[in-house]
Each structure stands twice: as C-alpha cells, then as structure tokens.
Design a protein around this motif. Sequence first.
Motif, mmCIF file in Angstrom:
data_model
loop_
_atom_site.group_PDB
_atom_site.id
_atom_site.type_symbol
_atom_site.label_atom_id
_atom_site.label_comp_id
_atom_site.label_asym_id
_atom_site.label_seq_id
_atom_site.Cartn_x
_atom_site.Cartn_y
_atom_site.Cartn_z
ATOM 1 N N ILE A 174 0.832 -1.205 0.000
ATOM 2 C CA ILE A 174 0.000 0.000 0.000
ATOM 3 C C ILE A 174 0.866 1.254 0.000
ATOM 4 C CG2 ILE A 174 -0.249 0.084 2.528
ATOM 5 C CD1 ILE A 174 -3.133 1.066 2.052
ATOM 6 N N ALA A 175 1.978 1.226 0.700
ATOM 7 C CA ALA A 175 2.868 2.384 0.708
ATOM 8 C C ALA A 175 3.489 2.600 -0.657
ATOM 9 C CB ALA A 175 3.962 2.189 1.754
ATOM 10 N N ARG A 176 3.918 1.529 -1.290
ATOM 11 C CA ARG A 176 4.514 1.653 -2.616
ATOM 12 C C ARG A 176 3.516 2.262 -3.599
ATOM 13 N NH1 ARG A 176 5.934 -3.860 -5.048
ATOM 14 N NH2 ARG A 176 3.671 -3.860 -5.225
ATOM 15 N N ASP A 177 2.287 1.759 -3.587
ATOM 16 C CA ASP A 177 1.291 2.268 -4.524
ATOM 17 C C ASP A 177 0.944 3.729 -4.227
ATOM 18 O OD1 ASP A 177 1.300 -0.236 -5.639
ATOM 19 O OD2 ASP A 177 -0.540 -0.899 -4.630
ATOM 20 N N THR A 178 0.778 4.060 -2.944
ATOM 21 C CA THR A 178 0.433 5.432 -2.555
ATOM 22 C C THR A 178 1.543 6.408 -2.938
ATOM 23 O OG1 THR A 178 -0.914 4.650 -0.719
ATOM 24 C CG2 THR A 178 -0.175 6.934 -0.623
ATOM 25 N N LEU A 179 2.777 6.036 -2.656
ATOM 26 C CA LEU A 179 3.902 6.923 -2.962
ATOM 27 C C LEU A 179 4.093 7.070 -4.472
ATOM 28 C CD1 LEU A 179 6.433 5.745 -0.238
ATOM 29 C CD2 LEU A 179 5.216 7.931 -0.318
ATOM 30 N N LYS A 180 3.950 5.986 -5.198
ATOM 31 C CA LYS A 180 4.103 6.081 -6.652
ATOM 32 C C LYS A 180 3.032 6.985 -7.253
ATOM 33 C CE LYS A 180 6.885 2.202 -8.033
ATOM 34 N NZ LYS A 180 7.114 1.169 -9.061
ATOM 35 N N ASP A 181 1.832 6.934 -6.706
ATOM 36 C CA ASP A 181 0.777 7.833 -7.173
ATOM 37 C C ASP A 181 1.172 9.293 -6.953
ATOM 38 O OD1 ASP A 181 -0.831 5.762 -8.004
ATOM 39 O OD2 ASP A 181 -2.103 5.766 -6.200
ATOM 40 N N GLN A 182 1.788 9.582 -5.807
ATOM 41 C CA GLN A 182 2.230 10.960 -5.536
ATOM 42 C C GLN A 182 3.321 11.384 -6.498
ATOM 43 O OE1 GLN A 182 2.816 12.125 -1.338
ATOM 44 N NE2 GLN A 182 1.970 10.124 -0.785
ATOM 45 N N ARG B 161 3.330 13.007 1.270
ATOM 46 C CA ARG B 161 2.323 12.627 2.259
ATOM 47 C C ARG B 161 2.597 11.198 2.748
ATOM 48 N NH1 ARG B 161 -1.843 11.649 -0.135
ATOM 49 N NH2 ARG B 161 -1.354 12.286 -2.270
ATOM 50 N N LEU B 162 2.618 11.019 4.044
ATOM 51 C CA LEU B 162 2.862 9.698 4.612
ATOM 52 C C LEU B 162 1.721 8.747 4.263
ATOM 53 C CD1 LEU B 162 4.112 10.622 8.197
ATOM 54 C CD2 LEU B 162 5.503 9.875 6.246
ATOM 55 N N PRO B 163 2.030 7.562 3.736
ATOM 56 C CA PRO B 163 0.964 6.599 3.433
ATOM 57 C C PRO B 163 0.168 6.198 4.667
ATOM 58 C CG PRO B 163 3.005 5.973 2.343
ATOM 59 C CD PRO B 163 3.348 7.097 3.282
ATOM 60 N N SER B 164 0.770 6.244 5.840
ATOM 61 C CA SER B 164 0.100 5.777 7.059
ATOM 62 C C SER B 164 -0.989 6.731 7.545
ATOM 63 C CB SER B 164 1.129 5.569 8.177
ATOM 64 O OG SER B 164 1.879 6.755 8.387
ATOM 65 N N THR B 165 -0.759 8.052 7.380
ATOM 66 C CA THR B 165 -1.690 9.038 7.952
ATOM 67 C C THR B 165 -2.198 10.070 6.954
ATOM 68 O OG1 THR B 165 0.091 10.568 8.554
ATOM 69 C CG2 THR B 165 -0.486 8.858 10.165
ATOM 70 N N GLY B 166 -1.541 10.187 5.801
ATOM 71 C CA GLY B 166 -1.881 11.236 4.851
ATOM 72 C C GLY B 166 -1.264 12.577 5.189
ATOM 73 N N GLU B 167 -0.539 12.648 6.301
ATOM 74 C CA GLU B 167 0.111 13.898 6.716
ATOM 75 C C GLU B 167 1.283 14.217 5.794
ATOM 76 O OE1 GLU B 167 2.728 15.620 10.517
ATOM 77 O OE2 GLU B 167 2.117 13.503 10.430
ATOM 78 N N TYR B 168 1.382 15.511 5.408
ATOM 79 C CA TYR B 168 2.530 15.934 4.605
ATOM 80 C C TYR B 168 3.731 16.135 5.518
ATOM 81 C CZ TYR B 168 5.636 18.524 1.554
ATOM 82 O OH TYR B 168 6.731 18.920 0.840
ATOM 83 N N ARG B 169 4.871 15.549 5.144
ATOM 84 C CA ARG B 169 6.097 15.703 5.904
ATOM 85 C C ARG B 169 7.243 15.991 4.935
ATOM 86 N NH1 ARG B 169 6.584 12.964 10.831
ATOM 87 N NH2 ARG B 169 8.720 13.771 10.826
ATOM 88 N N ALA B 170 8.174 16.811 5.376
ATOM 89 C CA ALA B 170 9.389 17.088 4.606
ATOM 90 C C ALA B 170 10.582 16.611 5.413
ATOM 91 C CB ALA B 170 9.509 18.580 4.301
ATOM 92 N N PHE B 171 11.504 15.926 4.746
ATOM 93 C CA PHE B 171 12.665 15.337 5.406
ATOM 94 C C PHE B 171 13.940 15.923 4.804
ATOM 95 C CE2 PHE B 171 9.186 12.287 5.459
ATOM 96 C CZ PHE B 171 9.082 12.031 6.831
ATOM 97 N N ASP B 172 14.911 16.199 5.666
ATOM 98 C CA ASP B 172 16.152 16.849 5.241
ATOM 99 C C ASP B 172 17.353 15.960 5.526
ATOM 100 O OD1 ASP B 172 15.091 19.644 4.606
ATOM 101 O OD2 ASP B 172 14.419 19.396 6.680
ATOM 102 N N ALA B 173 18.370 16.092 4.695
ATOM 103 C CA ALA B 173 19.658 15.439 4.925
ATOM 104 C C ALA B 173 20.745 16.499 4.772
ATOM 105 C CB ALA B 173 19.887 14.306 3.928
#
Length: 313
Positions: A153-161, A275-287
């Motif tokens: 489900i995460a793979r499909d959700t993220l690929k859609d984004q 957007r996180l597949p688990s909650t739909g919350e938008y998150r930004a990650f930095d390195a």
Amino acid sequence: MTTEAARRFTATRRDRLDRLIAEAVPELSRSQAQRLIERGHVQVAGAQATRAALLIEIDTDVEVTLPHNEIDEAAAMVPMEIIYEDEHVLVVNKPAGILVHAVPGVPGLSIVDVMRARYPEARDLREGDYRAGVVHRLDRDTTGVLAYAKTDIARDTLKDQWRARETEKHYVTIVEGRVEPIAGIVDAELGPDPNDGRRRAVVEEGENAYSEYRVREQYGNDHALLDVEIRTGRTHQIRVHLEAIGYPVMGDSLYGKRSEYIGRQALHAAKLGFRLPSTGEYRAFDAPIPTDMQRVIDTLRTQYTDDSKGPQQ
C-alpha cells in the motif's frame, strides 16, 4: 522467490580470478570470492571455474552468482542513516557509491539489498527482480534523502504521488563556471543521447523535464553552489539540464569532467517532501550536506573569500 543474483563484468587486466572478483564486486571480500569460486558459483567465458588462482586474460567475461545469504551478509554491513521510519515507509540518507536497485551487468550492492537484509518482510515486495520497494531513484553517486516502501500500500500510494507530481524535491550541487543569471528555469525535454547510450540529452519530442535553480554561493569564475528544485524526476535530470546550459556538475565524468576536489558528482538530495501513506500527513525530510561536499565548499570559500558570501549580481 528468486534466491540468487548475478554480477557480470569484463576483466580489464590479466590477474587471478579471486582478485578480479573482489575488485569488480565490491560487496565481496577476497575470501568470500574464493568461497564462491570453490562452490561453483563463478563462470568464466561461459564455463564454470573452481580455482581461485586461475589467471584470467584481459577482456574475458566473468559472471558471479551470489546466493542471498552472501548478499545479506554484505548488505547488513552497509551503514545507512535512517531519517524516519513507520510501519509503511522508510526514509534514509543514501550514501554515495550504492545503487538504488540492481542493474543487470552493473556490479555493486543496492539499497534494495540493504533493505531486504535489514527488513526480511521487504522480500515480499517485488516488481520483477530488481525494484521491490523502490518508488523513486537517486543516481549511484548522488547522496541524500530517499524514500523506500515497506508495504504494497505504501509503494502504490507513494508512486501515485510521484506520478501526480505532488512531492517536493530539493537538491544542492556544486557546478563548474560562473552561473549567470543567478536564478533560472530549465524547461527542456530529455531523452536518450543518440550518440551515447549511457547518457541522456536534451532532445525534441522527449519527456518533459523542469528544473529550477538559484545560486547560493559563487566562487570566482570557476565554481558555484546551487540550490535546485525539480518538478519532474527524469533520469540524470539535474546533471543533463545543468550541462545543457553550460554549468556541468563538479566531478561528473559522464556529463562534464573529473575533479581534483571530489571523486564523484557533487550532487545531494537535500530535502524530500510527501504525504505519509500511514496518515496522509505531509512531511518534509532533510539530509545535511555530506562530508565530501562540505569539504569542497569549505575549500572553495577559503580560495575565493571575496566571492563566497552569496549570489553575485
């Protein structure tokens, strides 16, 4: 489920078989190479070879079959900084020198190998033999933020984004030359380079590709530090677009030239938002900028003190 993977290479010098394997397949130590040879997992010019000391002539094809326990042993040793993790997704800070997924004929461990070694459940995520939980890619020598799906489900959700261009992708790079103007947009279609199958190029009737850059620091007429945001995610997009406008990425031997400052292309994925597949919350990650690139920046700041305080008008 496939339990083996092959690594293929062509000998570039005359040498012992075990030495050539340990060099061409860097995830293997020489003792591991010897063990695989003795167990019949190596073919030389299409024939099985079982002697580690066998002398191989230049331009000879070698194939090494790696059982998954050998891959897992090597993959488990790869350092990988985890930025975020939940039950559906991992976000990691990818190091340089590692593929995202295996490429036939290209030696080396991949992010997929590392994730399967650390998360056995990820073995059930498979698209063909190579991609598994991969939803987007970074080039082998590009560092930075990478998302990896742990569930279907995460793979499909993220690929859609990614397909809908709902993600945010920011990079930092060091380029050659004095960049003018100090901010700009490159909106140019990309496709295979008709003269070199390894490269991509700006072509007519290719795939649309959009990159936006801004100079963060300029170092004389020789180099610049850029922030780049991409709306699309084409193969080698930033490298090709910047080369096309005359400012190739430092150290990029495919689209520019090797550099005395750094042993790879100076390109880093600094920020990734979705957007996180688990909650739909938008998150930004930095390195953060990796050590090798930061060392170059510090050196250039010292060499070009008067010109490194920001974009030059």
